[in-house]
Design an enzyme around this catalytic site. Structure first.
Site, mmCIF file in Angstrom:
data_model
loop_
_atom_site.group_PDB
_atom_site.id
_atom_site.type_symbol
_atom_site.label_atom_id
_atom_site.label_comp_id
_atom_site.label_asym_id
_atom_site.label_seq_id
_atom_site.Cartn_x
_atom_site.Cartn_y
_atom_site.Cartn_z
ATOM 1 N N LYS A 56 0.845 -1.194 0.000
ATOM 2 C CA LYS A 56 0.000 0.000 0.000
ATOM 3 C C LYS A 56 0.878 1.242 0.000
ATOM 4 C CE LYS A 56 0.889 1.475 4.373
ATOM 5 N NZ LYS A 56 1.477 2.806 4.698
ATOM 6 N N ASP A 77 -2.795 -0.972 10.430
ATOM 7 C CA ASP A 77 -2.972 -1.027 8.978
ATOM 8 C C ASP A 77 -3.674 -2.304 8.504
ATOM 9 O OD1 ASP A 77 -1.868 1.433 8.412
ATOM 10 O OD2 ASP A 77 0.124 0.657 7.911
#
Length: 282
Positions: A10, A136
């Site tokens: 990401k 996350d």
């Protein structure tokens, strides 16, 4: 039976620190996107009650210090699973890079075990479990474009067709997220207009996305490691439309409108850093 899950890296197109909460966590506001640099996680059931983790990377701990190990332990404990599991990590994402590799791997294990053990957990249930592993992990369970708030546990998927070429550059050092957050001064930290960035992403506006991109943690990490700024400068001087650190660093990504621009930046950066990747936003 085995289940194979893809675990994409990401980037943070935007990361804003709103302030510190009464529970000691920081209130976050972020726009994240997945990119086509991925680990692959293969999860197989074992008859013996054990958790075995293997990897092609010699830099990873393969015990309870690894997020994928913790993911398996959590599900076993919560649902009284007596069988063991064999987890194989095929690592492609750089480690300690700000690219969410460990969180994405853990999310992949949660998805795989939800299938393998027929737990039938909903996304909300998986997100709640994932947050126990790391902030996350809730985002990484679904990936794609998302608006993330709270401590990282509130994830809103964003529908957009925006895409771009990126060049990721990981210098040969890591940065501890925990120690970066310890240095945050809410009164002086650089703020990022996440609301405008979110609107730009939803509108597929390349120019506005570049205009509103930002990372509140960048100044802290650059003060520690000025090499991060040098990478950004070299990218911009080589023709990147924008360059930004992702997460707490140290990886920097360049944004390019076309592949030819990305190739030029790759060539400029390969003599500067060993780990250089040309990718697309998924």
């Amino acid at each position: 039976m085995s289940v194979i899950e893809k675990a994409p890296a990401k980037i943070n197109l935007g990361l804003d620190i709103i302030g510190k909460r009464s529970d000691g966590f920081h209130e976050l506001s972020m726009i994240m996107a997945s990119v086509d640099l991925s680990d692959y996680v293969t999860v197989s059931e074992l008859d013996q009650d054990d958790i075995i983790v293997e990897s092609n990377s010699c830099k990873l701990p393969l015990n309870n210090r690894n997020d994928v190990y913790q993911a398996a332990v959590l599900l076993k404990q919560k649902f009284g699973i007596s069988k063991g599991v064999h987890i194989v990590l095929d690592k492609k994402i750089p480690i300690c890079a700000g690219l969410g590799g460990g969180s994405s791997d853990a999310a992949a294990v949660l998805r795989a075990l939800n299938t393998l053990w027929q737990l039938n957990l909903s996304w909300d249930e998986l997100i709640e479990i994932g947050f126990e592993i790391g902030s996350d992990v809730p985002y990484c369970l679904k990936g794609g474009y998302a608006f993330i708030t709270g401590k990282g546990e509130i994830v809103e998927s964003l529908e957009t067709n925006f895409s771009a070429w990126l060049v990721l550059v990981k210098p040969d050092f890591g940065i501890s997220t925990r120690t970066v957050f310890a240095e945050i001064n809410p009164g002086t930290i650089k703020r990022v207009d996440i609301t405008s960035l979110k609107q730009a992403v939803l509108a597929n506006s390349y120019d506005d996305i570049l205009r509103f991109m930002g990372n509140s943690l960048e100044d802290i990490s650059i003060a520690r490691r000025p090499e991060i700024q040098k990478i950004k400068d070299r990218m911009l001087n080589s023709g990147a439309d924008a360059a930004l650190m992702t997460g707490s660093g140290p990886t920097v990504f360049a944004v390019c409108r076309n592949e030819r621009c990305a190739e030029r930046i790759v060539n400029a950066m390969r003599g500067f850093c060993k780990e250089v990747y040309k990718v697309r936003i998924l």
